[in-house]
Design an enzyme around this catalytic site. Structure first.
Site, short mmCIF file in Angstrom:
data_model
loop_
_atom_site.label_atom_id
_atom_site.label_comp_id
_atom_site.label_asym_id
_atom_site.label_seq_id
_atom_site.Cartn_x
_atom_site.Cartn_y
_atom_site.Cartn_z
CD GLU A 186 3.92 5.45 3.44
OE1 GLU A 186 4.23 6.33 2.61
OE2 GLU A 186 3.77 4.24 3.14
CG HIS A 220 4.48 0.78 6.28
ND1 HIS A 220 3.66 0.04 5.47
CD2 HIS A 220 4.54 2.02 5.73
CE1 HIS A 220 3.23 0.79 4.47
NE2 HIS A 220 3.75 2.00 4.60
CB CYS A 274 2.75 -3.75 9.58
SG CYS A 274 2.57 -2.34 8.45
CB SER A 290 -0.88 0.00 1.26
OG SER A 290 -0.06 -0.15 2.40
CB CYS A 293 0.96 -5.41 1.93
SG CYS A 293 -0.33 -4.60 2.89
#
Ligand code: DGL
Length: 271
Positions: free
Chosen positions: A160, A198, A196, A19, A82
């Site tokens: 992010e 990230h 996750c 994503s 993801c």
């Protein structure tokens, strides 16, 4: 009767999908073992964050986007880098696409093997931690252990931001630790599953907050090894720059350029 084995073009890329920037942690691992593989890194920034969406919405988005991307780029393999998308849509995507699909699932198995206290923390998105897929991993691999799950959406935004050159807010990291500490048994966590993609981008910050006695576990290396196995014996030929593909043009993309270039993604495109 002889069967025709489809030939794989040497310049056919490996498609790595997330994503947002989280899948870059899987790409980092892939670069280490398969540096010669041409790659398209695709981020559905128009759909970020997946963790706050419904199952139906995530499944429809992921299947639709991967279908379009596969048609356009003819990848030899796609990796759903993801956890949220994989735990929800992996089966469905495998049913509709006729290339190997590698998913990303929370690293509960290695965490269960590593824990000494028997208490494992698991951080993921809200959508991931409520999946039956995670219940099954817990039942299969973490019997007799305690698995404490926590949704940590703030860490997605922090990762992010970090990749855009901004310092992650320490209060977000401290908040995750405090929430675990407030759970029964939370102070005995010695292994933390980063469920996750990230979150390994914040390994330094999480490591500092949780301290040296808590091991951080993620699945990136295992996923990269799986991709290498599935593409074993194939030829790789890079005929152009590897591409970072986004689903929406936005101003922040320019600030991502250094992080993308550091991973040899030198061309940015919008789907
Ligand atoms: N990177 C995604 C994962 O592994 C989630 C980020 C999001 O909420 O979109 O779960």
């Amino acid at each position: 009767m002889s069967q025709t084995v489809p030939t794989i073009r040497p310049d056919a890329p490996v498609l790595v999908f997330d994503s947002g920037v989280g899948g870059l942690t899987v790409l980092d691992a892939l670069r280490r073992i398969l540096p010669e593989a041409p790659v398209i890194y695709a981020a559905d920034n128009a759909g970020l964050p997946y963790g706050e969406k419904s199952e139906a919405e995530i499944a429809a988005r992921v299947a639709g986007l991967l279908g379009r991307m596969t048609e356009r780029f003819q990848p030899r393999l796609a990796c759903i880098a993801c956890n949220t998308a994989s735990t929800i849509a992996l089966g469905m995507v495998r049913d509709v696409l006729h290339i190997p699909i590698v998913g990303t699932v929370p690293a509960v198995k290695p965490a269960a093997a590593a824990t000494k206290t028997g208490v494992i923390g698991l951080i993921g998105t809200g959508a991931t931690i409520r999946q039956a897929y995670v219940d099954r991993l817990e039942a299969e691999f973490a019997q007799g252990k305690t698995l404490l799950r926590l949704a940590a959406p703030g860490l997605v935004a922090a990762a992010e931001a970090k990749l855009r050159g901004r310092t992650p807010d320490p209060a977000v990291i401290a908040g995750v630790l405090a929430e675990f500490r407030a759970m029964p048994g939370g102070d005995r966590i010695d292994t933390l599953v980063l469920a996750c993609t990230h979150f390994p981008l914040l390994a330094e910050e999480l490591g500092e907050a949780f301290g040296p006695d808590v091991a951080l576990v993620d699945g990136a290396e295992g996923i990269a090894r799986r991709i290498a196995t599935l593409t074993g014996g194939q030829e790789f030929l890079r005929t152009g720059p590897d591409i970072a593909l986004f689903t929406r043009a936005e101003q922040g993309l320019a600030s991502l350029e250094p992080a993308l270039a550091a991973r040899a993604l030198s061309r940015i495109e919008v789907l």
